[in-house]
Design a protein around this motif. Structure first.
Motif, mmCIF file in Angstrom:
data_model
loop_
_atom_site.group_PDB
_atom_site.id
_atom_site.type_symbol
_atom_site.label_atom_id
_atom_site.label_comp_id
_atom_site.label_asym_id
_atom_site.label_seq_id
_atom_site.Cartn_x
_atom_site.Cartn_y
_atom_site.Cartn_z
ATOM 1 N N ALA A 21 -2.013 -11.565 17.645
ATOM 2 C CA ALA A 21 -1.828 -11.693 19.092
ATOM 3 C C ALA A 21 -1.396 -13.103 19.462
ATOM 4 C CB ALA A 21 -3.127 -11.342 19.827
ATOM 5 N N ALA A 22 -1.820 -14.081 18.683
ATOM 6 C CA ALA A 22 -1.438 -15.459 18.959
ATOM 7 C C ALA A 22 -0.027 -15.744 18.441
ATOM 8 C CB ALA A 22 -2.431 -16.426 18.312
ATOM 9 N N ALA A 23 0.338 -15.080 17.356
ATOM 10 C CA ALA A 23 1.627 -15.351 16.714
ATOM 11 C C ALA A 23 2.798 -14.667 17.426
ATOM 12 C CB ALA A 23 1.581 -14.898 15.252
ATOM 13 N N TRP A 24 2.578 -13.429 17.901
ATOM 14 C CA TRP A 24 3.686 -12.668 18.486
ATOM 15 C C TRP A 24 4.339 -13.322 19.707
ATOM 16 C CZ3 TRP A 24 0.655 -7.382 18.144
ATOM 17 C CH2 TRP A 24 0.617 -6.986 16.799
ATOM 18 N N PRO A 25 3.557 -13.822 20.659
ATOM 19 C CA PRO A 25 4.216 -14.425 21.827
ATOM 20 C C PRO A 25 5.098 -15.616 21.434
ATOM 21 C CG PRO A 25 1.857 -14.176 22.231
ATOM 22 C CD PRO A 25 2.099 -13.841 20.796
ATOM 23 N N VAL A 26 4.645 -16.390 20.448
ATOM 24 C CA VAL A 26 5.399 -17.565 20.023
ATOM 25 C C VAL A 26 6.696 -17.122 19.343
ATOM 26 C CG1 VAL A 26 5.379 -19.578 18.506
ATOM 27 C CG2 VAL A 26 3.303 -18.949 19.770
ATOM 28 N N ALA A 27 6.552 -16.202 18.398
ATOM 29 C CA ALA A 27 7.725 -15.735 17.658
ATOM 30 C C ALA A 27 8.754 -15.114 18.605
ATOM 31 C CB ALA A 27 7.296 -14.733 16.592
ATOM 32 N N SER A 28 8.288 -14.309 19.561
ATOM 33 C CA SER A 28 9.239 -13.614 20.442
ATOM 34 C C SER A 28 9.873 -14.569 21.446
ATOM 35 C CB SER A 28 8.548 -12.453 21.164
ATOM 36 O OG SER A 28 7.493 -12.934 21.975
ATOM 37 N N ALA A 29 9.117 -15.539 21.937
ATOM 38 C CA ALA A 29 9.689 -16.492 22.899
ATOM 39 C C ALA A 29 10.823 -17.261 22.236
ATOM 40 C CB ALA A 29 8.615 -17.446 23.418
ATOM 41 N N ILE A 30 10.621 -17.628 20.987
ATOM 42 C CA ILE A 30 11.676 -18.369 20.288
ATOM 43 C C ILE A 30 12.852 -17.440 19.958
ATOM 44 C CG2 ILE A 30 12.242 -19.643 18.174
ATOM 45 C CD1 ILE A 30 9.355 -20.735 18.249
ATOM 46 N N ARG A 31 12.509 -16.207 19.593
ATOM 47 C CA ARG A 31 13.569 -15.250 19.245
ATOM 48 C C ARG A 31 14.523 -15.046 20.425
ATOM 49 N NH1 ARG A 31 10.531 -10.871 18.431
ATOM 50 N NH2 ARG A 31 9.845 -11.693 16.434
ATOM 51 N N HIS A 32 13.944 -14.867 21.617
ATOM 52 C CA HIS A 32 14.778 -14.522 22.769
ATOM 53 C C HIS A 32 15.184 -15.717 23.631
ATOM 54 C CE1 HIS A 32 14.214 -10.331 21.836
ATOM 55 N NE2 HIS A 32 12.897 -10.448 21.910
ATOM 56 N N PHE A 33 14.456 -16.820 23.527
ATOM 57 C CA PHE A 33 14.729 -17.952 24.428
ATOM 58 C C PHE A 33 14.846 -19.268 23.656
ATOM 59 C CE2 PHE A 33 12.606 -14.692 26.963
ATOM 60 C CZ PHE A 33 13.440 -14.610 28.071
ATOM 61 N N ARG A 34 15.386 -19.193 22.458
ATOM 62 C CA ARG A 34 15.484 -20.393 21.629
ATOM 63 C C ARG A 34 16.202 -21.537 22.348
ATOM 64 N NH1 ARG A 34 15.010 -20.982 15.717
ATOM 65 N NH2 ARG A 34 15.650 -23.125 15.328
ATOM 66 N N GLU A 35 17.198 -21.180 23.116
ATOM 67 C CA GLU A 35 17.973 -22.199 23.832
ATOM 68 C C GLU A 35 17.113 -23.035 24.773
ATOM 69 O OE1 GLU A 35 22.077 -21.700 25.409
ATOM 70 O OE2 GLU A 35 21.617 -19.608 24.975
ATOM 71 N N GLU A 36 16.110 -22.402 25.378
ATOM 72 C CA GLU A 36 15.247 -23.160 26.295
ATOM 73 C C GLU A 36 14.408 -24.184 25.530
ATOM 74 O OE1 GLU A 36 12.913 -21.559 29.480
ATOM 75 O OE2 GLU A 36 14.434 -20.050 29.954
ATOM 76 N N PHE A 37 13.986 -23.820 24.333
ATOM 77 C CA PHE A 37 13.232 -24.766 23.500
ATOM 78 C C PHE A 37 14.142 -25.940 23.118
ATOM 79 C CE2 PHE A 37 9.221 -22.557 22.508
ATOM 80 C CZ PHE A 37 9.509 -21.294 22.984
ATOM 81 N N GLU A 38 15.379 -25.581 22.757
ATOM 82 C CA GLU A 38 16.337 -26.616 22.357
ATOM 83 C C GLU A 38 16.637 -27.557 23.519
ATOM 84 O OE1 GLU A 38 19.465 -24.106 20.886
ATOM 85 O OE2 GLU A 38 18.595 -23.986 18.865
ATOM 86 N N TYR A 39 16.725 -26.996 24.708
ATOM 87 C CA TYR A 39 16.967 -27.792 25.918
ATOM 88 C C TYR A 39 15.858 -28.829 26.096
ATOM 89 C CZ TYR A 39 17.590 -28.653 30.982
ATOM 90 O OH TYR A 39 17.765 -29.232 32.227
ATOM 91 N N HIS A 40 14.625 -28.419 25.889
ATOM 92 C CA HIS A 40 13.486 -29.339 26.035
ATOM 93 C C HIS A 40 13.578 -30.503 25.051
ATOM 94 C CE1 HIS A 40 11.666 -26.171 28.434
ATOM 95 N NE2 HIS A 40 10.694 -27.004 28.768
ATOM 96 N N ILE A 41 14.091 -30.193 23.859
ATOM 97 C CA ILE A 41 14.171 -31.240 22.833
ATOM 98 C C ILE A 41 15.375 -32.148 23.105
ATOM 99 C CG2 ILE A 41 14.534 -31.645 20.350
ATOM 100 C CD1 ILE A 41 12.905 -28.996 19.942
#
Lengths: 452, 180
Positions: free
Chosen positions: A406-426
């Protein structure tokens, strides 16, 4: 209007009292079951109904009942899981607060079928006011002869008690709940043995969610076949959905399984569309644990089919392009929401709630929270996104209970579908330092921002 | 910290404890631990001191360590003194989406403390907590046993004004959902 089986009387004044509940047909399932059905016949109806566990896992309820060790000479127990703590989920609280007798009626009918003479409702401690409501309702049921010795003059007796928790998400996991009910820390047990063989006090035990037990009432009243006519395929009956987030009408809705997701979000009967005239960005469809999906994938499957509110349709595409119905905690994010910020609250939640028993979960949830926190606050490193994916993978499947998954799925899916937003933050640490960054300057997709 | 006053449940609570103990089969009285810790916390100043926990152990005839390990596991048990009003604001996803962070900031400014702190007069402790199952009525807070939902800064101001007059830990004894 959709058919309602659980909440049909929610607006009747005084429905929380025994008298009004009874006048509206309440406790009929107890009379029918105890006076005209054998315990096994009740179970057969539940099996025929196709009812699946409403707590999140969706396991067929009748099958779970059938696993109960009936040869054991030990007493049997029915324990109701009212430790509702999955972020985004508040349907059980609503049901217990509005129509407490529905749960109590379900507990009596179900306990009769399972041969339990003592049953418990384990309610999360924070719901203290709900506990008072249930205790009052139980008192009324005793006074009316629906609880206690020789119910309705039959040979069946049942005592029903409410037990408060102490504030621990993990106690929603059934074996942790049983530990807690025994007065211990809520550490999940290794299975087998399953609770059906050795549960509460090492006796045969069934643990069911509040909504599952409540659904037994209409199933016994109308018959399992009638119940199974509602819904699509293996998703039968109605389901309570807790709707929250950026919608016009947050609240608890009873839907017929099979309702199109789009209709649920946009129709006036349910969520009433996205607030402030904004567009939708993403949905967490079944409580914090399930994969987050972007707008296009929540409305339609990857194959282009209309997505329906059913166990099967929501999980169509597996974790690549699908999600899960889960507990029915439906969280909507509008275009100004920051996926990373939202995910950070979940990562913090799972870190906080990990019981600490298994190292991958105890350590991994802490690392995920830390890394997501630094990305969100503009201190992310180039390799952080892949590091998160790696940590999530190492937790998933490597723990005693499903909290790790349950802790792993939200992280994996957020990156899967919204990787660009993570990259934007960096890439733009200065731009994300204001916590309302995407409200001030909406996120716009830029392909190939960072090449890892 | 040594608590010198004698710790003992009131006669009313003792009667309630007797009723609670009857809920469980013979020999399984340890099951009453979580409910008893709630009662103890409400009756003995809003938190569980070591003498309080030792007293609960003696009531249940279990070892003190069995109480400590449970009290330290569950978030609702306070192992340190808290203000007369314990304000707990939910900050998990759905509440955050509806403005929980603004509410937390507003309370911090209003009371002049940061989350986790207690005001100098001992009246208020501010805590942030994880999902309290009130996502459809977010943002929300819990004070003692009561829920306050659909919060705005104005509502919070009114509540704090009201709570200013509270001089004991009575909020722990109540259990209401308060409509605002």
């Amino acid at each position: 209007m959709a058919r309602k089986l659980l909440l049909q009387h929610e607006n009747v004044p005084g429905i929380n009292t025994f008298e009004v509940y009874r006048k509206n047909g309440g406790y009929a399932s107890v009379e029918k079951a105890l006076k005209s059905m054998t315990p096994d016949e009740v179970m057969e109806e539940v099996k025929k109904s196709g009812l699946r566990g409403r707590g999140g896992a969706g396991f067929p309820a009748g099958m779970k009942w059938s696993f109960l060790d009936r040869k054991s000479e030990k007493p049997r127990y029915l324990v109701c899981n009212a430790d509702e703590s999955e972020p985004g989920t508040f349907k059980d609280r609503y049901l217990m607060e509005k129509i407490p007798h529905l749960l109590i009626e379900g507990m009596i009918t179900s306990s009769y079928s399972l041969g339990a003479n003592t049953s418990y409702i384990y309610v999360r401690g924070e719901y203290m006011y709900v506990i008072s409501i249930l205790e009052k309702a139980i008192e009324e049921a005793y006074a009316a002869g629906f609880l206690g010795k020789n119910i309705l003059g039959t040979s069946y007796s049942l005592d029903l008690y409410v037990q408060p928790g102490g504030g621990a998400y993990i106690c929603g996991e059934e074996t942790a709940l049983l530990e807690s009910l025994e007065g211990k820390r809520g550490n999940p047990r290794l299975k087998p043995p399953f609770p059906a063989i050795a549960g509460l006090y090492a006796s045969p035990t069934v643990v069911n969610n509040v909504e599952t037990i409540a659904a037994v009432v209409p199933i016994v009243n109308q018959g399992g076949d009638e119940y199974a006519k509602i819904g699509v395929g293996k998703s039968t009956g109605t389901k309570l959905i807790s709707a929250s987030g950026h919608i016009n009408k947050p609240g608890v809705y009873e839907i017929e399984l099979g309702l199109p997701v789009e209709e649920f979000i946009y129709s006036e009967e349910y969520c009433g569309g996205i607030w402030k005239g904004r567009k939708m960005k993403a949905v967490v469809a079944g409580g914090s644990s399930v994969p987050i999906l972007p707008t296009d994938l929540i409305l339609k499957t990857a194959k282009g089919e209309q997505r329906l509110m059913t166990y099967e349709s929501l999980s169509d595409g597996g974790f690549v392009s699908g999600t899960m119905l889960g507990s029915g905690g439906f969280i909507v994010l509008d275009e100004t929401a920051c996926i990373v910020q939202h995910l950070h609250t979940f990562a913090r939640f799972y870190h906080h709630e990990s019981c600490g028993q298994c190292s991958p979960c105890r350590e991994g949830t802490g690392w995920m929270e830390k890394v997501i926190h630094r990305i969100e606050h503009g201190h992310g490193h180039q390799g952080d996104i892949d590091l998160l994916v790696d940590v999530a993978k190492k937790i998933e499947g490597n723990t005693i209970c499903p909290l790790g998954d349950a802790a792993a799925w939200p992280v994996a899916s957020a990156i899967r579908h919204f990787r660009e937003e993570f990259e934007y933050h960096i890439k733009y640490p200065e731009k994300v330092k204001n916590p309302k960054h995407f409200e001030l300057e909406p996120f716009v997709s830029e392909k190939s921002l960072v090449t890892a | 910290m040594t608590d010198t006053k004698t710790i003992e449940f009131s006669a009313t609570t003792k009667a309630l404890v007797d009723r609670i103990l009857k809920r469980y089969p013979e020999g399984r009285q340890k099951s009453a631990l979580l409910p008893l810790l709630h009662l103890a916390q409400a009756e003995f100043g809003g938190w569980l001191s070591v003498p309080t926990m030792d007293y609960v152990a003696s009531v249940l005839n279990i070892k003190p360590i069995e109480v400590y390990e449970v009290a330290s596991f569950y978030t609702m048990y306070n192992l340190n003194p808290v203000g007369k009003c314990l304000i707990e604001v939910c900050r998990t996803g759905p509440c955050m989406l509806r403005g929980a962070n603004d509410i937390i900031e507003h309370i911090e400014n209003k009371l002049g403390i940061k989350e986790g702190e207690t005001t100098a007069d001992g009246k208020f402790t501010l805590k942030t907590v994880e999902c309290l199952g009130s996502c459809g009525t977010a943002p929300m807070l819990q004070c003692g046993a009561d829920y306050y939902e659909n919060l705005t800064n104005e509502k919070v101001d009114k509540l704090i004004e009201k709570w200013n007059s509270i001089n004991d830990h009575s909020t722990y004894m109540r259990s209401n959902r308060v409509e605002l």
